[in-house]
Design a protein around this motif. Sequence first.
Motif, PDB file in Angstrom:
ATOM      1  N   UNK A 134       5.193 -19.538  22.078  1.00  0.00           N
ATOM      2  CA  UNK A 134       5.254 -20.209  23.380  1.00  0.00           C
ATOM      3  C   UNK A 134       5.196 -19.185  24.507  1.00  0.00           C
ATOM      4  N   UNK A 135       5.871 -18.072  24.329  1.00  0.00           N
ATOM      5  CA  UNK A 135       5.884 -17.014  25.344  1.00  0.00           C
ATOM      6  C   UNK A 135       4.485 -16.444  25.581  1.00  0.00           C
ATOM      7  N   UNK A 136       3.678 -16.377  24.507  1.00  0.00           N
ATOM      8  CA  UNK A 136       2.337 -15.810  24.616  1.00  0.00           C
ATOM      9  C   UNK A 136       1.248 -16.867  24.779  1.00  0.00           C
ATOM     10  N   UNK A 137       1.620 -18.142  24.841  1.00  0.00           N
ATOM     11  CA  UNK A 137       0.641 -19.205  25.089  1.00  0.00           C
ATOM     12  C   UNK A 137      -0.285 -19.489  23.921  1.00  0.00           C
ATOM     13  N   UNK A 138       0.246 -19.386  22.698  1.00  0.00           N
ATOM     14  CA  UNK A 138      -0.564 -19.662  21.515  1.00  0.00           C
ATOM     15  C   UNK A 138       0.187 -20.612  20.592  1.00  0.00           C
ATOM     16  N   UNK A 139      -0.547 -21.195  19.657  1.00  0.00           N
ATOM     17  CA  UNK A 139       0.026 -22.103  18.674  1.00  0.00           C
ATOM     18  C   UNK A 139      -0.589 -21.826  17.306  1.00  0.00           C
ATOM     19  N   UNK A 140       0.016 -22.441  16.287  1.00  0.00           N
ATOM     20  CA  UNK A 140      -0.507 -22.366  14.924  1.00  0.00           C
ATOM     21  C   UNK A 140      -0.953 -23.753  14.512  1.00  0.00           C
ATOM     22  N   UNK A 141      -2.157 -23.839  13.975  1.00  0.00           N
ATOM     23  CA  UNK A 141      -2.702 -25.105  13.484  1.00  0.00           C
ATOM     24  C   UNK A 141      -2.701 -25.054  11.964  1.00  0.00           C
ATOM     25  N   UNK A 142      -2.018 -26.009  11.329  1.00  0.00           N
ATOM     26  CA  UNK A 142      -1.966 -26.081   9.872  1.00  0.00           C
ATOM     27  C   UNK A 142      -2.792 -27.256   9.400  1.00  0.00           C
ATOM     28  N   UNK A 143      -3.774 -26.993   8.543  1.00  0.00           N
ATOM     29  CA  UNK A 143      -4.623 -28.028   7.973  1.00  0.00           C
ATOM     30  C   UNK A 143      -4.039 -28.398   6.617  1.00  0.00           C
TER      31      UNK A 143
END
Length: 180
Positions: A134-143
């Motif tokens: 959140x601090x770096x403005x990214x997320x993880x997408x899990x398929x």
Amino acid sequence: MPGPRDDDHATAWDLRSLEGVEWTPVSRKLIPARMLGEGLGALAVLLVTCVPLVLRLAGAWPGYPAWLAWGLPAVVLVWSLVDLALVPRQVRALGYAEREDDVLVRSGLFFRRVLAVPYGRLQYLDVKEGPVQRRFGIRTLELQTASAATNATLPGIPVEDSEHLRDRLMARGQARLAGL
């Protein structure tokens, strides 16, 4: 182009057969996020391995071998520095490619892997975001697929792209399921 080894599941492909695929790299913001996470983990391990050294220097554990008291923290420190030095290259090795029938997920620095997840096999896609991400403005997408062995993870997706990518991949998955 040769097909996957097993038509029923997402599979690893021969990397030479994927020439010409346009890969989308993950965000470079994943580099400092991973370095922060791995750095904090390395610091915790280093502090634990320094306890015998501190006890020996304080005189509370004089029988502890000096070579081990100094050597263990030194090994942990060197290992951690090498691990941190590899983070930028590991992040550059991550990527994904959306194709007509599947999404490819690329990973691995030394042991390279490309996982093909057919859209029709997707059960759901999960978007995760921890405090460091959140601090770096990214997320993880899990398929997620029916088989736990074929689940794919895409870390370092920018926040603004993660929801659109999830919706786009799920729409393609629903279209493939409707065609069955």
